[in-house]
Design a protein around this motif. Structure first.
Motif, PDB file in Angstrom:
ATOM      1  N   ILE A 128      13.309 -16.871  40.719  1.00  0.00           N
ATOM      2  CA  ILE A 128      12.336 -16.419  39.958  1.00  0.00           C
ATOM      3  C   ILE A 128      11.224 -17.773  39.473  1.00  0.00           C
ATOM      4  CG2 ILE A 128      12.511 -15.209  37.554  1.00  0.00           C
ATOM      5  CD1 ILE A 128      15.321 -14.180  38.147  1.00  0.00           C
ATOM      6  N   SER A 129      10.223 -17.146  39.824  1.00  0.00           N
ATOM      7  CA  SER A 129       8.647 -18.046  39.067  1.00  0.00           C
ATOM      8  C   SER A 129       7.798 -17.029  38.139  1.00  0.00           C
ATOM      9  CB  SER A 129       8.497 -17.883  39.586  1.00  0.00           C
ATOM     10  OG  SER A 129       7.836 -17.805  41.210  1.00  0.00           O
ATOM     11  N   MET A 130       7.155 -17.300  37.385  1.00  0.00           N
ATOM     12  CA  MET A 130       6.133 -16.922  36.623  1.00  0.00           C
ATOM     13  C   MET A 130       5.321 -17.489  36.212  1.00  0.00           C
ATOM     14  SD  MET A 130       7.704 -16.649  31.890  1.00  0.00           S
ATOM     15  CE  MET A 130       5.886 -15.679  30.926  1.00  0.00           C
ATOM     16  N   ILE A 131       4.100 -16.428  36.455  1.00  0.00           N
ATOM     17  CA  ILE A 131       3.293 -16.925  35.994  1.00  0.00           C
ATOM     18  C   ILE A 131       2.355 -16.552  34.447  1.00  0.00           C
ATOM     19  CG2 ILE A 131       0.096 -16.252  35.888  1.00  0.00           C
ATOM     20  CD1 ILE A 131       1.659 -15.224  38.904  1.00  0.00           C
ATOM     21  N   PHE A 132       1.840 -18.049  34.004  1.00  0.00           N
ATOM     22  CA  PHE A 132       2.629 -18.055  31.766  1.00  0.00           C
ATOM     23  C   PHE A 132       0.910 -17.223  32.010  1.00  0.00           C
ATOM     24  CE2 PHE A 132       5.484 -21.209  33.189  1.00  0.00           C
ATOM     25  CZ  PHE A 132       6.727 -20.776  32.518  1.00  0.00           C
ATOM     26  N   ALA A 147      10.011 -11.874  28.863  1.00  0.00           N
ATOM     27  CA  ALA A 147       9.990 -12.484  29.870  1.00  0.00           C
ATOM     28  C   ALA A 147      10.635 -13.440  29.217  1.00  0.00           C
ATOM     29  CB  ALA A 147       8.224 -12.491  29.948  1.00  0.00           C
ATOM     30  N   LEU A 148      10.050 -14.631  28.709  1.00  0.00           N
ATOM     31  CA  LEU A 148      10.354 -15.686  28.272  1.00  0.00           C
ATOM     32  C   LEU A 148      12.220 -15.821  28.297  1.00  0.00           C
ATOM     33  CD1 LEU A 148       7.331 -17.437  26.064  1.00  0.00           C
ATOM     34  CD2 LEU A 148       8.120 -18.176  28.393  1.00  0.00           C
ATOM     35  N   SER A 149      12.356 -14.876  27.913  1.00  0.00           N
ATOM     36  CA  SER A 149      14.433 -14.494  27.072  1.00  0.00           C
ATOM     37  C   SER A 149      14.911 -14.927  28.980  1.00  0.00           C
ATOM     38  CB  SER A 149      14.417 -13.373  26.475  1.00  0.00           C
ATOM     39  OG  SER A 149      14.074 -13.506  25.442  1.00  0.00           O
ATOM     40  N   PRO A 189      12.903 -22.184  16.700  1.00  0.00           N
ATOM     41  CA  PRO A 189      14.165 -21.327  15.727  1.00  0.00           C
ATOM     42  C   PRO A 189      14.656 -20.341  17.087  1.00  0.00           C
ATOM     43  CG  PRO A 189      11.603 -21.111  15.635  1.00  0.00           C
ATOM     44  CD  PRO A 189      12.027 -22.935  17.074  1.00  0.00           C
ATOM     45  N   GLY A 190      14.473 -19.723  18.216  1.00  0.00           N
ATOM     46  CA  GLY A 190      14.427 -18.842  18.902  1.00  0.00           C
ATOM     47  C   GLY A 190      15.931 -18.559  19.445  1.00  0.00           C
ATOM     48  N   LYS A 191      16.438 -17.816  20.341  1.00  0.00           N
ATOM     49  CA  LYS A 191      17.992 -17.754  20.549  1.00  0.00           C
ATOM     50  C   LYS A 191      17.700 -16.413  20.328  1.00  0.00           C
ATOM     51  CE  LYS A 191      22.917 -18.471  19.279  1.00  0.00           C
ATOM     52  NZ  LYS A 191      23.444 -17.760  19.944  1.00  0.00           N
ATOM     53  N   ILE A 192      18.721 -16.243  22.172  1.00  0.00           N
ATOM     54  CA  ILE A 192      18.767 -14.558  22.654  1.00  0.00           C
ATOM     55  C   ILE A 192      20.320 -14.214  22.060  1.00  0.00           C
ATOM     56  CG2 ILE A 192      19.764 -13.277  24.580  1.00  0.00           C
ATOM     57  CD1 ILE A 192      18.497 -15.474  26.468  1.00  0.00           C
ATOM     58  N   ILE A 208       7.195 -13.148  37.849  1.00  0.00           N
ATOM     59  CA  ILE A 208       6.719 -12.765  36.087  1.00  0.00           C
ATOM     60  C   ILE A 208       5.972 -13.370  35.268  1.00  0.00           C
ATOM     61  CG2 ILE A 208       7.908 -12.361  33.484  1.00  0.00           C
ATOM     62  CD1 ILE A 208      10.728 -13.248  34.581  1.00  0.00           C
ATOM     63  N   ALA A 209       4.715 -11.520  35.652  1.00  0.00           N
ATOM     64  CA  ALA A 209       3.235 -12.359  35.944  1.00  0.00           C
ATOM     65  C   ALA A 209       2.964 -11.479  34.106  1.00  0.00           C
ATOM     66  CB  ALA A 209       2.372 -11.129  36.824  1.00  0.00           C
ATOM     67  N   ASP A 210       2.588 -12.425  33.388  1.00  0.00           N
ATOM     68  CA  ASP A 210       2.646 -12.672  31.886  1.00  0.00           C
ATOM     69  C   ASP A 210       0.584 -12.387  32.137  1.00  0.00           C
ATOM     70  OD1 ASP A 210       2.363 -12.114  29.233  1.00  0.00           O
ATOM     71  OD2 ASP A 210       3.395 -13.876  28.989  1.00  0.00           O
ATOM     72  N   GLU A 211       0.539 -11.444  31.936  1.00  0.00           N
ATOM     73  CA  GLU A 211      -0.890 -11.514  31.778  1.00  0.00           C
ATOM     74  C   GLU A 211      -2.097 -12.387  32.666  1.00  0.00           C
ATOM     75  OE1 GLU A 211      -3.134  -9.573  30.182  1.00  0.00           O
ATOM     76  OE2 GLU A 211      -1.303  -9.044  27.429  1.00  0.00           O
TER      77      GLU A 211
END
Ligand SMILES: Nc1ncnc2c1ncn2[C@@H]1O[C@H](COP(=O)(O)OP(=O)(O)OP(=O)(O)O)[C@@H](O)[C@H]1O
Ligand SMILES: Nc1ncnc2c1ncn2[C@@H]1O[C@H](COP(=O)(O)OP(=O)(O)OP(=O)(O)O)[C@@H](O)[C@H]1O
Ligand SMILES: [Mg+2]
Ligand SMILES: [Mg+2]
Lengths: 326, 324
Positions: free
Chosen positions: A93-97, A51-53, A62-65, A178-181
Motif C-alpha cells: 500500500i503506498s500513499m501520495i501525500f 487515509a492516514l489511519s 494526540p491522535g488514536k484509532i 492512496i492518493a490524497d489530492e
C-alpha cells in the motif's frame, strides 16, 4: 469482484485540551481490486485522517484509532504490530501525500529520495535503481529527468514536486494506492497524463486506488464509487455515475452547484457563484442533530434533534438525510 | 479600463543549474524568458500554463520577491526594478501576494492578530494600539471572520479560513495590485466559491487589480477579464476571456482546454493529447518552442523561425505561424 480492502466502522479521534475531536466517526467502505474509490467533502471533514489511519500514520498522541477494523490481506491493520505495518507501507500500500513539501526531505536530492524508495523493497543493483528512478520521473512527465534527479525539492515548481511524490509512490508497484489530492498543483494536460498513467497501471496490474480530491471533474473521470464525507462521517455513497446524475444529500447537491461552469464567461462580474452558505461546524461543538442542519436548504425542526443515519435510498445509493426524496 | 497599471517589458529570470565538470559556464533554466504584457487598472488578468512553465516566477518577479535578471516593470509609469530604499518599500506596500498554500504561508507561531497587524506596524500605517486593533477587526470582518479568532493560531483553522486570513493580510496595506498565486487550489469547491466571491467583492470595493494564477480553467474563466497562456517561460496567447475560451487560437491553448475534466458526459470534448516529452527548459527547442508537441501539420518554418506574438483578431494575440 474481489475485495482487496475492507474498512469497518473506523473511528479516529484527536484528544485535545478542549475534548475528543472525532475526526473520523464510524466510517465503513470496501475497495475492489482494479477499481477506484473517490472520497470528496469539505475541507476538514476527515478525508486525510481516514487515509492516514489506513496507513497507521496518525500522530499518537494526540491522535488514536479508537475503533473499527481495516481488513487487508487476511489481517486487521488496526491490530498488527507497527513493524509489520512498515513492510506493507510503501510496498503493498503506498500513499501520495497532500503536502509534497512536508513529505519530501529538503536536504536530499529528489534522486536520492526516489532511489531510496525503490531500494527499500526491490532487490536491484545501484545502476538499475538509478535507471528505474529516471524512468519513473519520465513517466510522470518531468522534463530532462537525468538532470533533474540532482535537484533539491526547493528547485522544483509546485507541480514538479507533486509529480516526484507520485513517482515515488508508484515506484514500488503497490496493490493499493492512496492518493490524497494528487493533482491539485498540476495543469490539466499533465493531470490528464497522470490520470491516464494511473488507469494504465490499474488495468495492467490490478492496482486499486483510493482517490481523495476536491475536483469533482477528476472524480467523475476516475472513480467507480464515490463517498461524500461531512464532519467526520459518510453522508452519501453511490456509484459515481449515479451520484453525479442524482445527488441525494443536500450537501452533495450544494457541492455540485458551487462549481463554475465553462462558458459562463466573465460571469464573475455579473453574478456570484452559488457557494454553500456558512461554515463547517466545529466538530467539537456538534450537538447531536444533523451536522449539516445549519447550512441546509431542506432542513426541518426535527433535524436539530436527531442525527440521520445512512440509509439505502436506492440500490447501492446511500444517504443520511431525513428530508431528501428520490 | 484601458489605463495601464503595470507594464511588463521583456522580463527575464533564469535560474542556474548545477555546472558539470566539462562546462565552462553553468546552464540555466529559462523560467521567465522575455515576457511583455500590460495589466490594466481594475482588471483581473488570468495566467495559466503548464506546470513549471514559470507562472509563480513571473508573479514573484513582478513584485520583486525574486529579482528578475532583465527587463522592466513599470508600475504607474515608473520602472520599479530601478527602485531601492524607501521608494521600493512604498511600492511593495501597494503590491501584495496571496500564496497558493494556506498551510505553509502563515507563521505557525504567530497569532492571527499579529499576522494581520504586523505589516501595519512595519509600514507605520497606524499610530496607536487602538487604531491598530480597530483596523484588524475591520479587516477580519471584511473577509468574513469573527473577531474572536484574534488570539488563535493558524493550525486551529481549516484551509478555507486560513486562506481568508492570507487575504486579510494581503489587503491590510490597501494595495492596488495583488498577485493571487493559486489562491483556491487547496480548497474544496464550496469554500472555493466563497473565496472567489470574496475576491470579486473586494475588487469592486477597493478597485483592485489582480494577476490570477491558477490551474483551474473554470475558475480562471469565471474570474478573469483577460487570460494569458504561458508555455516554456513565454506568453503564447493573450485575449479576452470569452474569446480565448470560445475560440482558442494557439494549439497549446486548444490542448489545455480540451483536457479539462468534466462531470457532465455530454460536455466532454475529445482530448487533444500532446505528443512527445515535456521539453527541457535548459535547452529550448529551436524555432517555435511548442513545435515538437504540436498537433498541427507543422511546416519547416515552425522548426526554424520563432513565431512572434501577433494580433490575429482585435485584442487577440497569439504566437503561432499557422494560426488564423
Ligand atoms: N494532528 C492533528 N491534531 C489535531 N487535530 C487534527 C490533526 N490532524 C487533523 N486534525 C483535525 O481533524 C479534522 C479532519 O482533518 P483532515 O486533515 O482529515 O481534513 P481533510 O478532509 O483532509 O481536509 P482538507 O480538504 O482541508 O485536506 C480537522 O478538524 C482537523 O482540524
Ligand atoms: N529557486 C529556484 N532555483 C532553481 N530553479 C527554480 C527555482 N524556482 C523555480 N525554479 C525553476 O523554474 C521553473 C519555473 O518554476 P515556477 O515555480 O515559476 O513554475 P510554475 O509555472 O509556477 O509551475 P507550477 O504550476 O507547477 O507551480 C521550473 O523549472 C523550476 O524548477
Ligand atoms: Mg486533507
Ligand atoms: Mg507555481
Amino acid at each position: 469482484m474481489s475485495k482487496i480492502l475492507e474498512v469497518k466502522n473506523l473511528k479516529t479521534s484527536f484528544f485535545l485540551e478542549e475534548g475528543e475531536l472525532k475526526a473520523v466517526d464510524d466510517v465503513s467502505f470496501s475497495l475492489e481490486k482494479g477499481k477506484t474509490l473517490g472520497i470528496v467533502g469539505e475541507s476538514g471533514c476527515g478525508k486525510s485522517v481516514t487515509a492516514l489511519s489506513l496507513m497507521r500514520l496518525i500522530a499518537q498522541p494526540p491522535g488514536k484509532i479508537t475503533g473499527g477494523q481495516i481488513l487487508f490481506d487476511g489481517k486487521d491493520l488496526v491490530k498488527i504490530p507497527i513493524s509489520q505495518m512498515r513492510d506493507i507501507r510503501g510496498n503493498k500500500i503506498s500513499m501520495i501525500f497532500q503536502e509534497p513539501m512536508t513529505s519530501l526531505n529538503p536536504v536530499f536530492t529528489i534522486g536520492n529520495q526516489i532511489e531510496e524508495a525503490i531500494a527499500l523493497h526491490q532487490d536491484l543493483s545501484r545502476k538499475q535503481i538509478r535507471e528505474k528512478a529516471i524512468e519513473m520521473l519520465k513517466l510522470v512527465g518531468i522534463p530532462s529527468p537525468y538532470r533533474r534527479i540532482h535537484d533539491y525539492p526547493h528547485q522544483l515548481s509546485g507541480g514538479m514536486r507533486q509529480r516526484v511524490m507520485i513517482a515515488m509512490a508508484l515506484s514500488c508497484e503497490p496493490e493499493i494506492l492512496i492518493a490524497d489530492e494528487p493533482t491539485t498543483a498540476l495543469d490539466v494536460t499533465i493531470q490528464a497524463q497522470i490520470l491516464d498513467l494511473l488507469k494504465k497501471l490499474q488495468t495492467e496490474m490490478g492496482m486499486a486506488i483510493i482517490l481523495i480530491t476536491h475536483d469533482l471533474g477528476v472524480v467523475s473521470e476516475m472513480a467507480n464509487e464515490v463517498i461524500v464525507m461531512y464532519a467526520g462521517k459518510i453522508v452519501e455513497q453511490a456509484p459515481a455515475v449515479e451520484l453525479f446524475e442524482m445527488p441525494l444529500h443536500p450537501y452533495t447537491i450544494g457541492l455540485l452547484k458551487s462549481i463554475p461552469s465553462m462558458q459562463e464567461t466573465g460571469a464573475g462580474k455579473l453574478h456570484p457563484l452559488r457557494a454553500i452558505p456558512g461554515m463547517v461546524p466545529n466538530i467539537l461543538e456538534l450537538q447531536g442533530g444533523c451536522p449539516f442542519e445549519e447550512r441546509c436548504f431542506m432542513h426541518v425542526p426535527h433535524c436539530k434533534d436527531e442525527e440521520p443515519k445512512l440509509r439505502e435510498l436506492k440500490t447501492n445509493h446511500w444517504a443520511s438525510c431525513f428530508e431528501t426524496k428520490i | 479600463m484601458t489605463e495601464k497599471l503595470i507594464e511588463i517589458k521583456n522580463l527575464k529570470k533564469h535560474f542556474p543549474v548545477k555546472k558539470r565538470w566539462f562546462q565552462k559556464k553553468a546552464d540555466t533554466v529559462k523560467a521567465v524568458n522575455g515576457i511583455t504584457v500590460d495589466i490594466f487598472k481594475g482588471e483581473t488578468l488570468g495566467l495559466v500554463g503548464e506546470s513549471g512553465c514559470g507562472k509563480s516566477t513571473l508573479g514573484r518577479s513582478l513584485i520583486r520577491l525574486i529579482e528578475p535578471d532583465e527587463g522592466q516593470v513599470f508600475f504607474n509609469g515608473k520602472d520599479i526594478l530601478k527602485f531601492s530604499g524607501s521608494e521600493l518599500r512604498q511600492t511593495r506596500r501597494r503590491m501584495q501576494i496571496i500564496f497558493q498554500d494556506p498551510y505553509a504561508s502563515l507563521n505557525p507561531r504567530m497569532t492571527i492578530g499579529s499576522i494581520i497587524s504586523e505589516p501595519l506596524k512595519i509600514h507605520k500605517l497606524v499610530r496607536s494600539r487602538q487604531e491598530r486593533m480597530d483596523r484588524v477587526e475591520g479587516l477580519l470582518k471584511e473577509v468574513g471572520l469573527r473577531s474572536d479568532v484574534l488570539g488563535r493560531y493558524p493550525h486551529e483553522f481549516s484551509g478555507g479560513q486560513r486562506q481568508r486570513i492570507g487575504i486579510a493580510r494581503a489587503i491590510s496595506l490597501n494595495p492596488d495590485f495583488i498577485v493571487c498565486d493559486e489562491p483556491v487550489s487547496a480548497l474544496d469547491v464550496s469554500i472555493q466559491a466563497q473565496v472567489i466571491n470574496l475576491l470579486s467583492d473586494l475588487q469592486k470595493k477597493f478597485k483592485l487589480t489582480y494577476l490570477f494564477i491558477s490551474h483551474d480553467l473554470k475558475v480562471v474563466e469565471y474570474i478573469s477579464d483577460r487570460v494569458a497562456v504561458m508555455y516554456l517561460g513565454e506568453i503564447v496567447e493573450l485575449a479576452y476571456s470569452k474569446d480565448i475560451y470560445r475560440d482558442p487560437k494557439h494549439p497549446y491553448t486548444q490542448a489545455l482546454l480540451s483536457a479539462v475534466p468534466q462531470i457532465d458526459p455530454k460536455t466532454k470534448r475529445t482530448r487533444i493529447v500532446l505528443k512527445g516529452d515535456v521539453p527541457s527548459q535548459v535547452h529550448l527547442p529551436p524555432g517555435c518552442p511548442f513545435h515538437p508537441r504540436c498537433h498541427y501539420k507543422i511546416v519547416d518554418r515552425c522548426r526554424i523561425e520563432k513565431p512572434p506574438l501577433r494580433e490575429i483578431a482585435p485584442d487577440h494575440w497569439v504566437s503561432c505561424h499557422l494560426a488564423e
